[in-house]
Design an enzyme around this catalytic site. Structure first.
Site, PDB file in Angstrom:
ATOM      1  N   ASP A   8       0.852  -1.189   0.000  1.00 29.93           N
ATOM      2  CA  ASP A   8       0.000   0.000   0.000  1.00 29.93           C
ATOM      3  C   ASP A   8       0.887   1.237   0.000  1.00 29.93           C
ATOM      4  OD1 ASP A   8      -2.393   1.344  -0.131  1.00 29.93           O
ATOM      5  OD2 ASP A   8      -2.787   1.276   2.021  1.00 29.93           O
ATOM      6  N   GLY A   9       0.324   2.330  -0.489  1.00 30.85           N
ATOM      7  CA  GLY A   9       1.028   3.609  -0.503  1.00 30.85           C
ATOM      8  C   GLY A   9       0.152   4.696   0.078  1.00 30.85           C
ATOM      9  N   GLU A  47       2.273   3.661  -4.350  1.00 30.02           N
ATOM     10  CA  GLU A  47       1.692   2.344  -4.615  1.00 30.02           C
ATOM     11  C   GLU A  47       2.671   1.498  -5.434  1.00 30.02           C
ATOM     12  OE1 GLU A  47      -0.984   1.158  -3.372  1.00 30.02           O
ATOM     13  OE2 GLU A  47      -2.379   2.794  -2.940  1.00 30.02           O
ATOM     14  N   ASP A  73      -4.510  -2.664  -3.144  1.00 30.07           N
ATOM     15  CA  ASP A  73      -5.788  -1.983  -3.338  1.00 30.07           C
ATOM     16  C   ASP A  73      -5.701  -0.953  -4.465  1.00 30.07           C
ATOM     17  OD1 ASP A  73      -4.360   0.125  -2.259  1.00 30.07           O
ATOM     18  OD2 ASP A  73      -5.521   0.280  -0.421  1.00 30.07           O
ATOM     19  N   HIS A 129      -9.251  -0.214   3.210  1.00 33.93           N
ATOM     20  CA  HIS A 129     -10.044   0.118   4.404  1.00 33.93           C
ATOM     21  C   HIS A 129     -11.289  -0.763   4.513  1.00 33.93           C
ATOM     22  CE1 HIS A 129      -7.308   3.448   4.563  1.00 33.93           C
ATOM     23  NE2 HIS A 129      -7.766   3.934   3.436  1.00 33.93           N
ATOM     24  N   ASP A 139      -1.230  -0.071   5.132  1.00 34.51           N
ATOM     25  CA  ASP A 139      -1.683   1.313   5.178  1.00 34.51           C
ATOM     26  C   ASP A 139      -1.109   2.015   6.409  1.00 34.51           C
ATOM     27  OD1 ASP A 139      -3.683   3.536   4.373  1.00 34.51           O
ATOM     28  OD2 ASP A 139      -4.228   3.126   6.457  1.00 34.51           O
TER      29      ASP A 139
END
Length: 240
Positions: A8-9, A47, A73, A129, A139
């Site tokens: 994740d970024g 990302e 994601d 999320h 995250d």
């Protein structure tokens, strides 16, 4: 050997200070968390950097015929590396409009890294999320680095890790969104607001917000994606 990679970024301002987080799980036995910070970047670059960092770590293990499962994601990453990148490269790194491809340097690095892994990589989409432990932890790492906060990165046996890595990720079909197909634009920034005992608090991630509102009666909370949405919500709560 099978590797599972969560990524994740995060970015504040987009462009602005950003960070990335990656979790590498080897044969469900060992976990390595990775992360980094960039003072001026974008969400999409983070990302991409998260995936590159994780795959390079796997390459460094020098395991022949490694099986790799990536969970992200980012529709941008999945569409890009499985579809768009081949046309971009063939067209001299120009997109369908004839413009230079955004983030070409990272796309070239990611493509090169992917091609060094002899076995096929499985790419799967997880909704951000959405209470998926691996995604939520990535995250958390990415946001901490983006804020230049201190965070301990775990490296060790899965037995002592913070979540059960044997539970499969909550994968979903990539949402069909014409804006992604047409522009491959930046992920839309969003944040969360809560109203607890008359006090409004802002959070960068759902995990931060959830920790404060979960199980507390009478609180209000909502996700917003623009200053206008935030102002409207504050007004509805009687705070403007």
């Amino acid at each position: 050997m099978k590797f599972i990679l969560y990524t994740d970024g995060a970015c504040s301002g987009n462009p602005g200070p950003g960070g990335y987080g990656s979790i590498v799980i080897a044969d469900l036995k060992y976990v390595t968390e990775l992360g980094g910070r960039f003072a001026q970047t974008t969400n999409n670059r983070m990302e991409l950097q998260a995936v590159i960092s994780g795959l390079n770590f796997i390459l460094a293990q020098k395991v022949s015929d490694a099986q790799v499962q990536v969970y992200t994601d980012s529709v941008y990453v999945i569409r890009g590396i499985t579809q768009w990148v081949f046309g971009w490269k063939r067209n001299g790194w120009k997109n369908s409009a004839g413009d230079a491809v955004t983030n070409q340097d990272l796309w070239e690095e990611l493509l090169s890294t992917v091609q060094k892994i002899s076995s096929k990589i499985q790419w799967d989409y997880v909704r951000g999320h959405n209470n998926d432990p691996g995604n939520e932890r990535c995250d958390e790492i990415a946001v901490a680095f983006s804020k230049n906060d201190t965070i301990d990165l775990y490296s060790g046996a899965t037995t002592f890790y913070s979540f059960d890595v044997t539970v499969p990720a909550k994968t979903e079909v990539i949402p069909e969104n014409n804006s992604w197909k047409k522009t491959a634009g930046e992920k839309k920034a969003s944040w969360y607001l809560s109203l607890i005992n008359g006090v409004v608090t802002k959070y960068s991630t759902w995990s931060e917000c959830e920790a404060q509102v979960k199980g507390r009666p009478g609180v209000k909370f909502k996700k917003v994606a623009s200053s206008t949405e935030e102002a409207e919500l504050m007004k509805s709560w009687g705070k403007l």
